[in-house]
Design an enzyme around this catalytic site. Structure first.
Site, PDB file in Angstrom:
ATOM      1  N   ASN A 223       0.754  -1.150   0.151  1.00  0.00           N
ATOM      2  CA  ASN A 223      -0.086   0.029  -0.003  1.00  0.00           C
ATOM      3  C   ASN A 223       0.834   1.161   0.077  1.00  0.00           C
ATOM      4  OD1 ASN A 223       0.500   0.795   2.806  1.00  0.00           O
ATOM      5  ND2 ASN A 223      -0.301  -1.309   3.189  1.00  0.00           N
ATOM      6  N   ASP A 290      -4.021  -6.558   4.805  1.00  0.00           N
ATOM      7  CA  ASP A 290      -5.242  -7.388   5.591  1.00  0.00           C
ATOM      8  C   ASP A 290      -5.011  -8.785   5.274  1.00  0.00           C
ATOM      9  OD1 ASP A 290      -6.276  -5.363   7.088  1.00  0.00           O
ATOM     10  OD2 ASP A 290      -7.225  -4.361   5.496  1.00  0.00           O
ATOM     11  N   ASP A 317      -4.125 -10.041  12.942  1.00  0.00           N
ATOM     12  CA  ASP A 317      -4.218  -8.484  13.530  1.00  0.00           C
ATOM     13  C   ASP A 317      -3.144  -8.106  14.507  1.00  0.00           C
ATOM     14  OD1 ASP A 317      -4.839  -6.269  14.665  1.00  0.00           O
ATOM     15  OD2 ASP A 317      -6.980  -6.585  13.939  1.00  0.00           O
ATOM     16  N   ILE A 318      -2.328  -7.554  14.204  1.00  0.00           N
ATOM     17  CA  ILE A 318      -1.032  -7.426  15.316  1.00  0.00           C
ATOM     18  C   ILE A 318      -1.486  -6.756  16.403  1.00  0.00           C
ATOM     19  CG2 ILE A 318       1.089  -6.355  15.394  1.00  0.00           C
ATOM     20  CD1 ILE A 318       1.368  -6.763  12.144  1.00  0.00           C
TER      21      ILE A 318
HETATM   22  O1  PMT Z   1       3.103   6.069   6.451  1.00  0.00           O
HETATM   23  P1  PMT Z   1       2.814   7.309   6.003  1.00  0.00           P
HETATM   24  O2  PMT Z   1       2.862   7.622   4.508  1.00  0.00           O
HETATM   25  O3  PMT Z   1       3.105   8.649   6.809  1.00  0.00           O
HETATM   26  O4  PMT Z   1       1.038   7.386   6.399  1.00  0.00           O
HETATM   27  C1  PMT Z   1       0.661   7.182   7.633  1.00  0.00           C
HETATM   28  C2  PMT Z   1      -0.598   6.223   7.845  1.00  0.00           C
HETATM   29  C3  PMT Z   1      -1.788   6.913   6.917  1.00  0.00           C
HETATM   30  C4  PMT Z   1      -0.577   4.893   7.289  1.00  0.00           C
HETATM   31  C5  PMT Z   1      -0.970   6.265   9.286  1.00  0.00           C
HETATM   32  O5  PMT Z   1      -1.121   7.465   9.767  1.00  0.00           O
HETATM   33  C6  PMT Z   1      -1.991   5.263   9.536  1.00  0.00           C
HETATM   34  O6  PMT Z   1      -3.282   5.704   9.566  1.00  0.00           O
HETATM   35  N1  PMT Z   1      -1.878   4.077   9.755  1.00  0.00           N
HETATM   36  C7  PMT Z   1      -2.747   3.000   9.932  1.00  0.00           C
HETATM   37  C8  PMT Z   1      -3.113   2.385   8.566  1.00  0.00           C
HETATM   38  C9  PMT Z   1      -4.007   1.287   8.836  1.00  0.00           C
HETATM   39  O7  PMT Z   1      -3.788   0.077   8.378  1.00  0.00           O
HETATM   40  O8  PMT Z   1      -5.122   1.474   9.357  1.00  0.00           O
HETATM   41  P2  PMT Z   1      -6.192   0.345   9.552  1.00  0.00           P
HETATM   42  O9  PMT Z   1      -7.572   1.129   9.878  1.00  0.00           O
HETATM   43  O10 PMT Z   1      -6.492  -0.724   8.208  1.00  0.00           O
HETATM   44  O11 PMT Z   1      -5.955  -0.479  10.890  1.00  0.00           O
HETATM   45  C10 PMT Z   1      -6.280  -0.246  12.088  1.00  0.00           C
HETATM   46  C11 PMT Z   1      -5.163  -0.557  13.090  1.00  0.00           C
HETATM   47  O12 PMT Z   1      -4.928  -1.936  13.095  1.00  0.00           O
HETATM   48  C12 PMT Z   1      -3.851   0.238  12.625  1.00  0.00           C
HETATM   49  O13 PMT Z   1      -3.402   0.632  13.893  1.00  0.00           O
HETATM   50  C13 PMT Z   1      -2.830  -0.740  11.977  1.00  0.00           C
HETATM   51  O14 PMT Z   1      -1.580  -0.655  12.289  1.00  0.00           O
HETATM   52  C14 PMT Z   1      -3.487  -2.054  12.943  1.00  0.00           C
HETATM   53  N2  PMT Z   1      -3.496  -3.338  12.281  1.00  0.00           N
HETATM   54  C15 PMT Z   1      -4.147  -3.519  11.075  1.00  0.00           C
HETATM   55  C16 PMT Z   1      -4.214  -4.811  10.238  1.00  0.00           C
HETATM   56  C17 PMT Z   1      -3.624  -5.811  10.850  1.00  0.00           C
HETATM   57  N3  PMT Z   1      -3.504  -6.854  10.398  1.00  0.00           N
HETATM   58  N4  PMT Z   1      -2.692  -5.723  12.008  1.00  0.00           N
HETATM   59  C18 PMT Z   1      -2.814  -4.420  12.597  1.00  0.00           C
HETATM   60  O15 PMT Z   1      -1.977  -4.085  13.711  1.00  0.00           O
END
Ligand code: PMT
Length: 410
Positions: A223, A290, A317-318
């Site tokens: 991504n 994901d 999901d970490i």
């Molecule tokens: O890296 P940059 O270009 O500076 O951009 C920053 C950012 C937009 C990436 C950052 O600010 C941000 O929003 N990071 C989270 C991105 C994300 O994957 O969001 P999510 O809504 O899909 O996930 C929710 C949370 O679960 C996040 O904290 C993610 O790290 C965590 N997660 C998600 C999936 C997974 N399998 N394991 C996780 O730990």
């Protein structure tokens, strides 16, 4: 620091780059190195050519247990020939949690104040963003001269810490200010430096960047995360005194100084590295894929004219896994959304069982993925706030302030 049982040792695992310039007081440096190593610090030494007249590189090499260089080109050659075991001056500049110049001669102080870079020591200093500590040692007339005092004022204005000099009998026979402070005092100054900060001694683990899920040996799913937000958070946490582990997907960001960087590729690797030590505060800023491929092709997949279906399976999901640990750290998640920011962020906070969530709109033209700026809506159990558009460094500092406030209430 073991000599004084009332002093807490903050030097363990700290990376100190000792820059030795040419004064008689250089004879005190091997003892300082010895005490630093005893305190658990990692020490590397660089010298000026003049310093080698007062203490040999071999002596410092033996006490620091690492090669010691005075010549820029010799160091660069060694770094090229043995890249795993010898760091270049740029790598040393980035490696250091702190650089101590001791003894700092009037000439070296003048060079630092003017930003000169004409030898290994001055070039390394100029290339580093690590905090700098300077311990002057010289004849008292030189110390009191207007030129030296102006240079010291300049260094102080730049936030550089000056330790000493002490007063007493000098090597030239005069009595006055100009003695290098004793190794025990330098050790104390270094220890005090690392003791400062509300997160001092607190372990913070941060994930950053994208993950990369292979399709075959040459292709992958990923991504647009650049790592900028996560790296800014790591730098802010470090500045607040934390021991920072940064588990990062593939990005083209420089390693922030003083941070333990753990590079990973896939979500599974990220999970394994995080679980080694999730710390006392865990911040999940990475944009974790994901899904991963159910079957990764061992050989490069061949093009064909028919459509291709890839079977994807969900990644672990970490963040949720960390939050479900028997004694979880304070957990902070990010929510990257293109709509209904608050609703989705609060749902994620609930579903993952975390303490705080920072939500950003990733479709915006001026913030989110890969931009230098961001804006966040931050939610925690009993409150919420907005962090308006600002550079990612500023946003990181504001978010860390919120994290500290909620973490300390636990
Ligand atoms: O890296 P940059 O270009 O500076 O951009 C920053 C950012 C937009 C990436 C950052 O600010 C941000 O929003 N990071 C989270 C991105 C994300 O994957 O969001 P999510 O809504 O899909 O996930 C929710 C949370 O679960 C996040 O904290 C993610 O790290 C965590 N997660 C998600 C999936 C997974 N399998 N394991 C996780 O730990």
């Amino acid at each position: 620091m073991s000599s004084n049982h009332t002093t807490v040792n903050h030097l363990n695992n700290r990376r100190i780059l000792l820059a030795v310039s040419g004064g008689i007081a250089a004879y005190k440096i091997p003892e300082l190195v010895r005490q630093l190593i005893k305190s658990g610090a990692e020490v590397r030494v660089i010298m000026t050519h003049s310093a080698c007249q007062f203490v040999t590189p071999l002596t410092l090499q033996i006490v620091s247990e690492h090669p010691v260089y005075a010549d820029l080109f010799e160091l660069e050659q060694a770094a090229t020939e043995t890249p795993g075991s010898q760091m270049s001056h740029i790598e040393l500049a980035r490696w250091a949690d702190l650089i101590l110049v001791a003894p700092a001669t009037a000439n070296t102080i003048a060079k630092i104040s003017q930003g000169m870079a004409d030898d290994l020591l001055s070039t390394t200093l100029l290339a580093s963003s690590a905090p700098l500590m300077v311990a002057p040692a010289m004849n008292s007339q030189m110390w009191e001269s207007d030129a030296t005092q102006d240079n010291i004022t300049l260094l102080t204005q730049r936030g550089i810490t000056i330790v000493g000099p002490a007063s007493g009998e000098l090597a030239c026979g005069e009595v006055g200010a100009g003695r290098l402070v004793e190794p025990s005092e330098l050790l104390k100054a270094l220890n005090d430096h690392f003791a400062i900060g509300p997160l001092s001694g607190i372990k913070v683990t941060i994930t950053a960047g994208p993950t990369r899920e292979p399709i075959d040996p040459v292709r992958y799913i990923t991504n647009r995360s650049s790592g900028k937000m996560g790296y800014a958070l790591a730098t802010a946490a470090r500045r607040l005194g934390a021991d920072v582990r940064l588990v990062s997907g593939p990005v083209s960001m420089a390693q922030p100084p003083g941070i333990n960087l753990i590079p990973v590729e896939t979500a599974q690797e990220m999970l394994s590295s995080v679980m080694v030590d999730p710390g006392e505060i865990f911040i999940a800023c990475a944009a974790v894929a994901d899904y991963h491929l159910a079957d990764v092709a061992e050989e490069k997949m061949k093009r064909s004219d028919s459509s291709l279906t890839l079977k994807l399976e969900p990644n672990p999901d970490i963040l949720k896994s960390v939050a479900q640990l028997p004694s979880p750290p304070f957990t902070v998640g990010f929510a990257a959304e293109t709509e209904r920011l608050e609703e989705y962020a609060l749902r994620k906070m609930e579903q993952k069982g975390i303490d705080m969530i920072a939500a950003n709109l990733v479709g915006d033209v001026d913030s989110g993925f890969d931009h230098d700026h961001n804006r966040l809506s931050v939610y925690w159990r009993k409150g919420a706030t907005q962090l308006d558009l600002a550079s990612k460094s500023e946003i990181a500092e504001q978010l860390m302030a919120l994290v500290i406030k909620q973490f300390s209430k636990q």
